[in-house]
Design a protein around this motif. Structure first.
Motif, PDB file in Angstrom:
ATOM      1  N   LEU A 226     -33.703 -52.427  38.753  1.00  0.00           N
ATOM      2  CA  LEU A 226     -33.950 -50.891  37.727  1.00  0.00           C
ATOM      3  C   LEU A 226     -32.165 -50.719  37.649  1.00  0.00           C
ATOM      4  O   LEU A 226     -32.132 -50.588  38.811  1.00  0.00           O
ATOM      5  CB  LEU A 226     -35.021 -50.791  38.587  1.00  0.00           C
ATOM      6  CG  LEU A 226     -36.682 -51.043  37.721  1.00  0.00           C
ATOM      7  CD1 LEU A 226     -37.960 -50.749  39.032  1.00  0.00           C
ATOM      8  CD2 LEU A 226     -36.859 -51.513  36.886  1.00  0.00           C
ATOM      9  N   VAL A 227     -32.423 -49.724  36.833  1.00  0.00           N
ATOM     10  CA  VAL A 227     -31.447 -48.178  36.837  1.00  0.00           C
ATOM     11  C   VAL A 227     -31.984 -47.032  37.367  1.00  0.00           C
ATOM     12  O   VAL A 227     -32.877 -46.914  35.939  1.00  0.00           O
ATOM     13  CB  VAL A 227     -30.484 -48.394  35.350  1.00  0.00           C
ATOM     14  CG1 VAL A 227     -31.205 -48.437  34.309  1.00  0.00           C
ATOM     15  CG2 VAL A 227     -28.961 -47.886  35.411  1.00  0.00           C
ATOM     16  N   GLU A 228     -30.661 -46.374  37.276  1.00  0.00           N
ATOM     17  CA  GLU A 228     -32.014 -44.767  37.911  1.00  0.00           C
ATOM     18  C   GLU A 228     -30.469 -44.065  38.238  1.00  0.00           C
ATOM     19  O   GLU A 228     -29.211 -44.753  38.142  1.00  0.00           O
ATOM     20  CB  GLU A 228     -32.404 -44.499  38.795  1.00  0.00           C
ATOM     21  CG  GLU A 228     -31.978 -44.436  40.279  1.00  0.00           C
ATOM     22  CD  GLU A 228     -32.991 -44.687  41.457  1.00  0.00           C
ATOM     23  OE1 GLU A 228     -34.225 -44.875  41.741  1.00  0.00           O
ATOM     24  OE2 GLU A 228     -32.257 -43.625  42.328  1.00  0.00           O
ATOM     25  N   THR A 229     -30.594 -43.055  37.635  1.00  0.00           N
ATOM     26  CA  THR A 229     -29.926 -41.974  38.000  1.00  0.00           C
ATOM     27  C   THR A 229     -29.998 -40.770  39.319  1.00  0.00           C
ATOM     28  O   THR A 229     -28.727 -40.508  40.019  1.00  0.00           O
ATOM     29  CB  THR A 229     -29.651 -40.677  37.320  1.00  0.00           C
ATOM     30  OG1 THR A 229     -30.888 -40.208  36.494  1.00  0.00           O
ATOM     31  CG2 THR A 229     -28.754 -41.263  35.643  1.00  0.00           C
ATOM     32  N   ASP A 230     -31.411 -40.933  39.700  1.00  0.00           N
ATOM     33  CA  ASP A 230     -31.162 -39.442  41.035  1.00  0.00           C
ATOM     34  C   ASP A 230     -30.450 -38.576  40.226  1.00  0.00           C
ATOM     35  O   ASP A 230     -29.828 -37.387  41.825  1.00  0.00           O
ATOM     36  CB  ASP A 230     -31.286 -40.840  42.307  1.00  0.00           C
ATOM     37  CG  ASP A 230     -31.704 -39.329  42.631  1.00  0.00           C
ATOM     38  OD1 ASP A 230     -32.601 -39.273  43.454  1.00  0.00           O
ATOM     39  OD2 ASP A 230     -31.488 -40.021  44.914  1.00  0.00           O
ATOM     40  N   ALA A 231     -30.884 -38.523  38.743  1.00  0.00           N
ATOM     41  CA  ALA A 231     -29.891 -37.059  38.908  1.00  0.00           C
ATOM     42  C   ALA A 231     -30.632 -35.391  38.997  1.00  0.00           C
ATOM     43  O   ALA A 231     -31.754 -36.115  39.596  1.00  0.00           O
ATOM     44  CB  ALA A 231     -30.155 -36.714  37.490  1.00  0.00           C
ATOM     45  N   PRO A 232     -30.358 -34.308  39.704  1.00  0.00           N
ATOM     46  CA  PRO A 232     -28.194 -34.281  39.275  1.00  0.00           C
ATOM     47  C   PRO A 232     -27.817 -35.246  40.160  1.00  0.00           C
ATOM     48  O   PRO A 232     -26.109 -34.143  40.730  1.00  0.00           O
ATOM     49  CB  PRO A 232     -28.873 -32.976  39.498  1.00  0.00           C
ATOM     50  CG  PRO A 232     -29.182 -32.352  40.885  1.00  0.00           C
ATOM     51  CD  PRO A 232     -30.749 -33.703  39.986  1.00  0.00           C
ATOM     52  N   PHE A 233     -28.162 -35.321  41.557  1.00  0.00           N
ATOM     53  CA  PHE A 233     -27.259 -36.264  42.518  1.00  0.00           C
ATOM     54  C   PHE A 233     -26.320 -37.435  41.849  1.00  0.00           C
ATOM     55  O   PHE A 233     -27.037 -37.931  41.147  1.00  0.00           O
ATOM     56  CB  PHE A 233     -27.870 -36.530  43.567  1.00  0.00           C
ATOM     57  CG  PHE A 233     -29.587 -34.916  43.997  1.00  0.00           C
ATOM     58  CD1 PHE A 233     -28.514 -34.466  44.441  1.00  0.00           C
ATOM     59  CD2 PHE A 233     -30.538 -35.361  44.284  1.00  0.00           C
ATOM     60  CE1 PHE A 233     -29.206 -33.446  44.866  1.00  0.00           C
ATOM     61  CE2 PHE A 233     -31.370 -34.222  44.002  1.00  0.00           C
ATOM     62  CZ  PHE A 233     -30.517 -33.078  44.609  1.00  0.00           C
ATOM     63  N   LEU A 234     -26.043 -37.917  43.194  1.00  0.00           N
ATOM     64  CA  LEU A 234     -25.318 -39.555  42.638  1.00  0.00           C
ATOM     65  C   LEU A 234     -24.217 -39.887  41.610  1.00  0.00           C
ATOM     66  O   LEU A 234     -24.744 -41.330  40.605  1.00  0.00           O
ATOM     67  CB  LEU A 234     -26.425 -40.271  42.243  1.00  0.00           C
ATOM     68  CG  LEU A 234     -26.806 -40.292  44.124  1.00  0.00           C
ATOM     69  CD1 LEU A 234     -28.128 -41.195  44.690  1.00  0.00           C
ATOM     70  CD2 LEU A 234     -25.984 -40.368  45.992  1.00  0.00           C
ATOM     71  N   THR A 235     -23.664 -39.041  40.773  1.00  0.00           N
ATOM     72  CA  THR A 235     -23.010 -39.546  39.720  1.00  0.00           C
ATOM     73  C   THR A 235     -22.125 -40.523  39.539  1.00  0.00           C
ATOM     74  O   THR A 235     -21.448 -40.409  40.629  1.00  0.00           O
ATOM     75  CB  THR A 235     -21.753 -37.825  39.269  1.00  0.00           C
ATOM     76  OG1 THR A 235     -22.860 -37.249  39.450  1.00  0.00           O
ATOM     77  CG2 THR A 235     -21.697 -38.364  37.952  1.00  0.00           C
TER      78      THR A 235
END
Ligand SMILES: [Zn+2]
Length: 282
Positions: A226-235
């Motif tokens: 799967l793919v994720e941002t964990d936004a607003p972290f880990l840019t």
């Protein structure tokens, strides 16, 4: 670029994908975006659906409201492994004890558009020895809740690989178990594959020094990714240091496709299909 400025949008994906893990309630960047703006920016680059994670009491309640307002969103709720020990010790700023806090989460998890229990797990980076017992107890309670409600479990594992795997093995993992922002090596990725867990990759897989993560990804079956941002972290690279948001998913997705040696379209299709299998339609 100013430190809080939003990065330019990447080229749109040919096939839509899901951001498997994001926090739209955390303020970020100059002129924070509201939920509708986040969703519009994401849709413009082919990120058509998102899993919003609320992992403390206020954020979990907010998540349960937002999933009713925006058809693009599903939600996840939990007490984060760094929150649970504070509730247990009676030092949480809300003044709410652990049992009451967990029962509020369990209540919110019954909402039909809350399809995830998470993020839960173990965090030995931010919580010291004094909080371990409470973390383990909370993790086990969340595992039981995911099984009871037949929801997906999303795991937060920071510097605690062996113990996270051990608790899952001893209690029995829920049928659909996802490592959010997977941070293990190739050996751990293989073990997760054998046990049928899903691995969600975030920005760090794109970092210049992310060799170990790319090696872990390389031994993972495409249909477990799967793919994720964990936004607003880990840019993701090349925007490290800038705020993160779901519209930056294409940067991570393209690295995933590259490492697995498949086309961008094939990677997007697989991620979408897996998301549908895990969460059901929305
Ligand atoms: Zn998160």
């Amino acid at each position: 670029m100013r430190p809080g400025a939003w990065p330019a949008a990447p080229e749109a994906l040919a096939v839509p994908v899901v951001d498997n893990h994001t926090h739209l309630d955390f303020p970020a960047g100059d002129g924070p975006l509201d939920v509708a703006a986040h969703l519009a920016a994401a849709a413009a680059v082919g990120v058509d659906r998102l899993v919003q994670i609320g992992c403390e009491l206020d954020s979990a309640a907010w998540t349960a409201e937002q999933v009713d307002l925006h058809p693009q969103l599903l939600g996840g709720v939990a007490l984060h492994p760094n929150e649970a020990p504070l509730h247990a010790a009676g030092t949480h700023e809300s003044g709410v004890g652990y049992d009451e806090a967990f029962s509020r989460i369990a209540e919110l998890a019954r909402h039909p558009r809350i399809r995830v229990v998470g993020e839960t797990g173990l965090d030995y980076f931010r919580t010291g020895d004094e909080g371990r017992e409470a973390q383990v107890r909370s993790f086990r309670d969340h595992i039981a809740l995911a099984k009871e409600l037949d929801l997906v479990l999303q795991i937060h594992d920071r510097d605690a690989h062996a113990d996270v795997l051990d608790v899952l093995e001893r209690d029995g993992a829920p049928a659909r178990t996802v490592f959010h922002c997977f941070s293990g090596d190739a050996g751990m990725a293989r073990l997760c594959g054998e046990r049928g867990y899903y691995l969600s990759f975030a920005g760090p897989v794109t970092f210049k020094n992310g060799h170990a993560l790319r090696a872990a990804l390389a031994v993972t079956d495409l249909d477990r990714v799967l793919v994720e941002t964990d936004a607003p972290f880990l840019t993701p690279h090349p925007h490290r240091g800038a705020p993160n948001a779901p519209y930056l998913i294409p940067l991570t997705l393209r690295v995933i496709a590259d490492v697995l040696g498949v086309s961008e379209e094939r990677a997007c299709e697989a991620v979408s299909e897996t998301s549908n299998d895990l969460y059901g339609p929305w």
